[in-house]
Design a protein around this motif. Structure first.
Motif, PDB file in Angstrom:
ATOM      1  N   CYS A 112       0.728  -1.152   0.091  1.00 36.61           N
ATOM      2  CA  CYS A 112      -0.120  -0.079  -0.124  1.00 36.61           C
ATOM      3  C   CYS A 112       0.814   1.186  -0.114  1.00 36.61           C
ATOM      4  O   CYS A 112       0.601   2.322  -0.715  1.00 36.61           O
ATOM      5  CB  CYS A 112      -1.056   0.045   1.231  1.00 36.61           C
ATOM      6  SG  CYS A 112      -2.043  -1.224   1.079  1.00 36.61           S
ATOM      7  N   ALA A 113       2.166   1.282   0.790  1.00 34.23           N
ATOM      8  CA  ALA A 113       2.771   2.593   0.955  1.00 34.23           C
ATOM      9  C   ALA A 113       3.463   2.645  -0.381  1.00 34.23           C
ATOM     10  O   ALA A 113       3.472   3.660  -0.868  1.00 34.23           O
ATOM     11  CB  ALA A 113       3.837   2.137   1.893  1.00 34.23           C
ATOM     12  N   GLN A 114       3.992   1.507  -1.204  1.00 34.21           N
ATOM     13  CA  GLN A 114       4.715   1.942  -2.467  1.00 34.21           C
ATOM     14  C   GLN A 114       3.473   2.249  -3.612  1.00 34.21           C
ATOM     15  O   GLN A 114       3.762   3.224  -4.155  1.00 34.21           O
ATOM     16  CB  GLN A 114       5.072   0.496  -2.996  1.00 34.21           C
ATOM     17  CG  GLN A 114       6.375  -0.186  -2.448  1.00 34.21           C
ATOM     18  CD  GLN A 114       6.675  -1.107  -2.681  1.00 34.21           C
ATOM     19  OE1 GLN A 114       7.391  -1.193  -3.592  1.00 34.21           O
ATOM     20  NE2 GLN A 114       6.748  -2.311  -1.815  1.00 34.21           N
ATOM     21  N   ARG A 115       2.162   2.008  -3.418  1.00 37.41           N
ATOM     22  CA  ARG A 115       1.042   2.273  -4.474  1.00 37.41           C
ATOM     23  C   ARG A 115       0.907   3.937  -4.472  1.00 37.41           C
ATOM     24  O   ARG A 115       0.658   4.434  -5.219  1.00 37.41           O
ATOM     25  CB  ARG A 115      -0.054   1.605  -4.094  1.00 37.41           C
ATOM     26  CG  ARG A 115      -1.429   2.065  -4.801  1.00 37.41           C
ATOM     27  CD  ARG A 115      -1.012   1.926  -6.365  1.00 37.41           C
ATOM     28  NE  ARG A 115      -1.575   0.642  -6.752  1.00 37.41           N
ATOM     29  CZ  ARG A 115      -0.992   0.195  -8.006  1.00 37.41           C
ATOM     30  NH1 ARG A 115      -0.218   0.795  -8.688  1.00 37.41           N
ATOM     31  NH2 ARG A 115      -1.102  -1.061  -8.259  1.00 37.41           N
ATOM     32  N   TYR A 116       1.099   4.444  -3.233  1.00 41.05           N
ATOM     33  CA  TYR A 116       0.932   5.940  -2.898  1.00 41.05           C
ATOM     34  C   TYR A 116       2.347   6.720  -2.989  1.00 41.05           C
ATOM     35  O   TYR A 116       2.381   7.958  -2.512  1.00 41.05           O
ATOM     36  CB  TYR A 116       0.351   6.128  -1.505  1.00 41.05           C
ATOM     37  CG  TYR A 116      -1.225   5.715  -1.717  1.00 41.05           C
ATOM     38  CD1 TYR A 116      -2.133   6.565  -2.538  1.00 41.05           C
ATOM     39  CD2 TYR A 116      -1.605   4.392  -1.192  1.00 41.05           C
ATOM     40  CE1 TYR A 116      -3.561   5.984  -2.427  1.00 41.05           C
ATOM     41  CE2 TYR A 116      -2.846   4.112  -1.366  1.00 41.05           C
ATOM     42  CZ  TYR A 116      -3.867   4.868  -1.933  1.00 41.05           C
ATOM     43  OH  TYR A 116      -5.207   4.364  -2.111  1.00 41.05           O
ATOM     44  N   GLY A 117       3.192   6.088  -3.230  1.00 46.56           N
ATOM     45  CA  GLY A 117       4.570   6.639  -3.442  1.00 46.56           C
ATOM     46  C   GLY A 117       5.427   6.982  -2.124  1.00 46.56           C
ATOM     47  O   GLY A 117       6.496   7.488  -2.064  1.00 46.56           O
ATOM     48  N   THR A 118       4.992   6.170  -1.101  1.00 47.43           N
ATOM     49  CA  THR A 118       5.691   6.210   0.083  1.00 47.43           C
ATOM     50  C   THR A 118       6.905   5.019   0.176  1.00 47.43           C
ATOM     51  O   THR A 118       6.360   3.952   0.229  1.00 47.43           O
ATOM     52  CB  THR A 118       4.694   6.244   1.358  1.00 47.43           C
ATOM     53  OG1 THR A 118       3.863   7.088   1.212  1.00 47.43           O
ATOM     54  CG2 THR A 118       5.740   6.327   2.661  1.00 47.43           C
TER      55      THR A 118
ATOM     56  N   THR B 128      12.836   0.200  -4.771  1.00 45.84           N
ATOM     57  CA  THR B 128      11.157   0.680  -4.490  1.00 45.84           C
ATOM     58  C   THR B 128      11.139   0.964  -2.897  1.00 45.84           C
ATOM     59  O   THR B 128      10.307   1.258  -2.289  1.00 45.84           O
ATOM     60  CB  THR B 128      10.022  -0.407  -4.715  1.00 45.84           C
ATOM     61  OG1 THR B 128      10.525  -1.571  -4.030  1.00 45.84           O
ATOM     62  CG2 THR B 128      10.005  -0.730  -6.347  1.00 45.84           C
TER      63      THR B 128
ATOM     64  N   GLN C 204      10.004   6.667  -6.117  1.00 44.65           N
ATOM     65  CA  GLN C 204       8.667   6.877  -5.971  1.00 44.65           C
ATOM     66  C   GLN C 204       8.059   6.391  -7.033  1.00 44.65           C
ATOM     67  O   GLN C 204       6.922   5.529  -6.873  1.00 44.65           O
ATOM     68  CB  GLN C 204       8.171   8.139  -5.458  1.00 44.65           C
ATOM     69  CG  GLN C 204       8.767   8.635  -4.223  1.00 44.65           C
ATOM     70  CD  GLN C 204       8.490  10.047  -3.921  1.00 44.65           C
ATOM     71  OE1 GLN C 204       8.711  10.852  -4.646  1.00 44.65           O
ATOM     72  NE2 GLN C 204       7.918  10.265  -2.762  1.00 44.65           N
ATOM     73  N   LYS C 205       8.278   6.629  -8.178  1.00 40.81           N
ATOM     74  CA  LYS C 205       7.785   6.482  -9.593  1.00 40.81           C
ATOM     75  C   LYS C 205       7.594   4.865  -9.857  1.00 40.81           C
ATOM     76  O   LYS C 205       6.664   4.295 -10.245  1.00 40.81           O
ATOM     77  CB  LYS C 205       8.105   7.077 -10.673  1.00 40.81           C
ATOM     78  CG  LYS C 205       7.631   8.759 -10.776  1.00 40.81           C
ATOM     79  CD  LYS C 205       8.302   9.410 -11.867  1.00 40.81           C
ATOM     80  CE  LYS C 205       7.994  10.658 -12.046  1.00 40.81           C
ATOM     81  NZ  LYS C 205       8.593  11.634 -12.912  1.00 40.81           N
TER      82      LYS C 205
ATOM     83  N   MET D  70       5.512   3.193  -7.464  1.00 38.23           N
ATOM     84  CA  MET D  70       4.081   3.381  -7.585  1.00 38.23           C
ATOM     85  C   MET D  70       3.647   2.513  -8.981  1.00 38.23           C
ATOM     86  O   MET D  70       2.492   2.230  -8.850  1.00 38.23           O
ATOM     87  CB  MET D  70       3.730   4.643  -7.938  1.00 38.23           C
ATOM     88  CG  MET D  70       3.778   5.649  -6.558  1.00 38.23           C
ATOM     89  SD  MET D  70       3.828   7.437  -6.704  1.00 38.23           S
ATOM     90  CE  MET D  70       2.662   7.688  -7.890  1.00 38.23           C
TER      91      MET D  70
END
Length: 102
Positions: free
Chosen positions: A5-11, A36, A70-71, A74
């Motif tokens: 979930c964090a990666q999906r939002y760029g965290t 990532t 981040q990209k 995501m």
């Protein structure tokens, strides 16, 4: 799941280098174009501080690299059927490959 979930939002997650966390978070050591997040090993206060400082340094001194990570994070595909196929391949290899003597 939190790291996904964090990666999906760029965290960019900081995770211990164990189990599924290693599979779902690619460490910066593989290069900023593929990374990532950040791994730490072992789980210890000094290692956690080291990794947090490294992440902060990247954010402050190399913002373009941080944004590239981040990209990449995501764009990760955690689609479950694809993961099941990969697990099935690993299980098949385990079951059908002869063991190596030590």
């Amino acid at each position: 799941l939190p790291q996904m979930c964090a990666q999906r939002y760029g965290t960019l997650p900081i995770v211990t280098a164990t189990g599924g966390l290693v599979d779902s978070v690619k460490d910066i050591s593989v290069g900023v174009d593929k990374a990532t997040g950040f791994h730490m090993s072992p789980l210890a206060t000094d290692k956690m501080c080291e990794v947090v400082y490294r992440a902060c340094e990247l954010f402050l001194k190399r913002p373009a690299d941080f944004k590239a990570m981040q990209k990449t994070a995501m764009l990760q595909d955690f689609y479950w059927p694809q993961a099941m196929d990969e697990y099935e391949k690993a299980i098949d290899q385990t079951l059908y490959d002869p063991p190596l003597p030590r």
